[in-house]
Scaffold this motif. Structure first.
Motif, PDB file in Angstrom:
ATOM      1  N   VAL A  59       0.857  -1.187   0.000  1.00 27.89           N
ATOM      2  CA  VAL A  59       0.000   0.000   0.000  1.00 27.89           C
ATOM      3  C   VAL A  59       0.893   1.236   0.000  1.00 27.89           C
ATOM      4  N   VAL A  60       0.517   2.217  -0.824  1.00 33.91           N
ATOM      5  CA  VAL A  60       1.266   3.468  -0.978  1.00 33.91           C
ATOM      6  C   VAL A  60       0.281   4.614  -0.761  1.00 33.91           C
ATOM      7  N   TRP A  61       0.722   5.674  -0.116  1.00 35.50           N
ATOM      8  CA  TRP A  61      -0.175   6.760   0.266  1.00 35.50           C
ATOM      9  C   TRP A  61       0.126   8.075  -0.452  1.00 35.50           C
ATOM     10  N   ARG A  62      -0.875   8.911  -0.556  1.00 32.39           N
ATOM     11  CA  ARG A  62      -0.848  10.309  -0.993  1.00 32.39           C
ATOM     12  C   ARG A  62      -0.280  10.491  -2.405  1.00 32.39           C
ATOM     13  N   ALA A  63       0.644  11.440  -2.591  1.00 33.32           N
ATOM     14  CA  ALA A  63       1.142  11.769  -3.939  1.00 33.32           C
ATOM     15  C   ALA A  63       1.811  10.569  -4.591  1.00 33.32           C
ATOM     16  N   GLN A  64       2.532   9.767  -3.795  1.00 30.44           N
ATOM     17  CA  GLN A  64       3.186   8.580  -4.355  1.00 30.44           C
ATOM     18  C   GLN A  64       2.144   7.586  -4.864  1.00 30.44           C
ATOM     19  N   ALA A  65       0.968   7.559  -4.244  1.00 27.45           N
ATOM     20  CA  ALA A  65      -0.117   6.679  -4.699  1.00 27.45           C
ATOM     21  C   ALA A  65      -0.557   7.071  -6.105  1.00 27.45           C
ATOM     22  N   ASP A  66      -0.711   8.379  -6.339  1.00 32.80           N
ATOM     23  CA  ASP A  66      -1.066   8.871  -7.677  1.00 32.80           C
ATOM     24  C   ASP A  66      -0.032   8.450  -8.709  1.00 32.80           C
ATOM     25  N   ASN A  67       1.250   8.604  -8.373  1.00 39.04           N
ATOM     26  CA  ASN A  67       2.323   8.246  -9.304  1.00 39.04           C
ATOM     27  C   ASN A  67       2.316   6.761  -9.615  1.00 39.04           C
ATOM     28  N   CYS A  68       2.101   5.927  -8.603  1.00 42.02           N
ATOM     29  CA  CYS A  68       2.061   4.473  -8.836  1.00 42.02           C
ATOM     30  C   CYS A  68       0.908   4.106  -9.763  1.00 42.02           C
ATOM     31  N   ALA A  69      -0.260   4.696  -9.516  1.00 36.41           N
ATOM     32  CA  ALA A  69      -1.421   4.395 -10.363  1.00 36.41           C
ATOM     33  C   ALA A  69      -1.200   4.870 -11.792  1.00 36.41           C
ATOM     34  N   ARG A  70      -0.478   5.964 -11.958  1.00 37.49           N
ATOM     35  CA  ARG A  70      -0.260   6.543 -13.284  1.00 37.49           C
ATOM     36  C   ARG A  70       0.805   5.793 -14.085  1.00 37.49           C
ATOM     37  N   TYR A  71       1.880   5.363 -13.418  1.00 34.01           N
ATOM     38  CA  TYR A  71       3.034   4.854 -14.156  1.00 34.01           C
ATOM     39  C   TYR A  71       3.283   3.350 -14.038  1.00 34.01           C
ATOM     40  N   LEU A  72       2.630   2.674 -13.122  1.00 36.19           N
ATOM     41  CA  LEU A  72       2.832   1.230 -13.001  1.00 36.19           C
ATOM     42  C   LEU A  72       1.647   0.481 -13.576  1.00 36.19           C
ATOM     43  N   LYS A  73       1.890  -0.741 -13.999  1.00 34.96           N
ATOM     44  CA  LYS A  73       0.813  -1.618 -14.451  1.00 34.96           C
ATOM     45  C   LYS A  73       1.265  -3.060 -14.261  1.00 34.96           C
ATOM     46  N   LYS A  74       0.397  -3.992 -14.567  1.00 31.47           N
ATOM     47  CA  LYS A  74       0.732  -5.400 -14.444  1.00 31.47           C
ATOM     48  C   LYS A  74       2.032  -5.682 -15.188  1.00 31.47           C
ATOM     49  N   GLY A  75       2.975  -6.348 -14.514  1.00 32.81           N
ATOM     50  CA  GLY A  75       4.258  -6.694 -15.116  1.00 32.81           C
ATOM     51  C   GLY A  75       5.357  -5.684 -14.865  1.00 32.81           C
ATOM     52  N   SER A  76       5.004  -4.450 -14.443  1.00 33.53           N
ATOM     53  CA  SER A  76       6.028  -3.437 -14.167  1.00 33.53           C
ATOM     54  C   SER A  76       6.954  -3.910 -13.062  1.00 33.53           C
ATOM     55  N   LYS A  77       8.239  -3.600 -13.205  1.00 31.42           N
ATOM     56  CA  LYS A  77       9.223  -3.911 -12.157  1.00 31.42           C
ATOM     57  C   LYS A  77       9.375  -2.673 -11.286  1.00 31.42           C
ATOM     58  N   ALA A  78       9.330  -2.891  -9.965  1.00 34.08           N
ATOM     59  CA  ALA A  78       9.435  -1.777  -9.030  1.00 34.08           C
ATOM     60  C   ALA A  78      10.286  -2.185  -7.833  1.00 34.08           C
ATOM     61  N   ALA A  79      10.976  -1.201  -7.266  1.00 34.09           N
ATOM     62  CA  ALA A  79      11.712  -1.384  -6.009  1.00 34.09           C
ATOM     63  C   ALA A  79      10.986  -0.565  -4.957  1.00 34.09           C
ATOM     64  N   ILE A  80      10.751  -1.167  -3.806  1.00 30.01           N
ATOM     65  CA  ILE A  80      10.077  -0.442  -2.739  1.00 30.01           C
ATOM     66  C   ILE A  80      10.873  -0.559  -1.449  1.00 30.01           C
ATOM     67  N   SER A  81      10.746   0.448  -0.616  1.00 30.18           N
ATOM     68  CA  SER A  81      11.229   0.369   0.760  1.00 30.18           C
ATOM     69  C   SER A  81      10.088   0.833   1.637  1.00 30.18           C
ATOM     70  N   GLY A  82       9.957   0.191   2.773  1.00 31.42           N
ATOM     71  CA  GLY A  82       8.863   0.524   3.668  1.00 31.42           C
ATOM     72  C   GLY A  82       8.914  -0.337   4.906  1.00 31.42           C
ATOM     73  N   SER A  83       7.751  -0.612   5.473  1.00 35.35           N
ATOM     74  CA  SER A  83       7.670  -1.414   6.684  1.00 35.35           C
ATOM     75  C   SER A  83       6.510  -2.391   6.578  1.00 35.35           C
ATOM     76  N   ILE A  84       6.590  -3.456   7.368  1.00 36.11           N
ATOM     77  CA  ILE A  84       5.510  -4.444   7.428  1.00 36.11           C
ATOM     78  C   ILE A  84       4.503  -3.968   8.452  1.00 36.11           C
ATOM     79  N   GLN A  85       3.227  -3.980   8.059  1.00 33.66           N
ATOM     80  CA  GLN A  85       2.165  -3.585   8.970  1.00 33.66           C
ATOM     81  C   GLN A  85       1.092  -4.652   8.986  1.00 33.66           C
ATOM     82  N   THR A  86       0.460  -4.813  10.136  1.00 34.70           N
ATOM     83  CA  THR A  86      -0.674  -5.732  10.241  1.00 34.70           C
ATOM     84  C   THR A  86      -1.875  -4.945  10.741  1.00 34.70           C
TER      85      THR A  86
END
Length: 138
Positions: A59-86
């Protein structure tokens, strides 16, 4: 005896993988945008000569969420850094549901849907990549 561990706990994840489907952009009741997608990440070791793959919810929030929806799609390769949440919630049938996901602080687009239109990708054998999708559990 004193422990050599820092006083603060650490929850940091770094992943590189491919999206299993197009990202989904949504908005909370308070108007905050978020984007969800599943990242397929191969393990470093193989079992019987075949590498296992994990499917991790991101899950990605705010402005970065818009960018992910705009530029990524099925099959896109991405690197992420973040944390595990439950989190947990009560489902419509009254049962308690538990969710573990990666809350991404940073997303780097290693390939985007705009790159697929470029001529230099004409040499890529996309048919060789298709069996990955056929093995997905969803």
């Amino acid at each position: 005896s004193q422990s050599n561990l820092p006083e603060e706990n650490m929850n940091k994840v770094f992943l590189i993988g491919n999206l299993t489907k197009d990202p989904e952009l949504s908005t909370t009741n308070n108007g905050v945008k978020f984007c969800k997608f599943t990242l397929a990440v191969s393990r470093n070791y193989s079992k019987d000569g075949k590498r296992e793959t994990d499917f991790l919810n991101v899950v990605v929030w705010r402005a970065q969420a818009d960018n992910c929806a705009r530029y990524l799609k099925k099959g896109s390769k991405a690197a992420i850094s973040g944390s595990i949440q439950t989190r947990n919630y009560d489902a419509n049938d009254g049962s308690r549901r538990y969710v573990t996901e990666i809350a991404a602080d940073e997303v780097q687009f290693l390939s985007t849907k705009n790159e697929e239109d470029r001529d230099e990708l004409d040499d890529v054998d996309f048919d060789a990549l298709r069996p990955i999708d056929e093995d997905l559990p969803f």
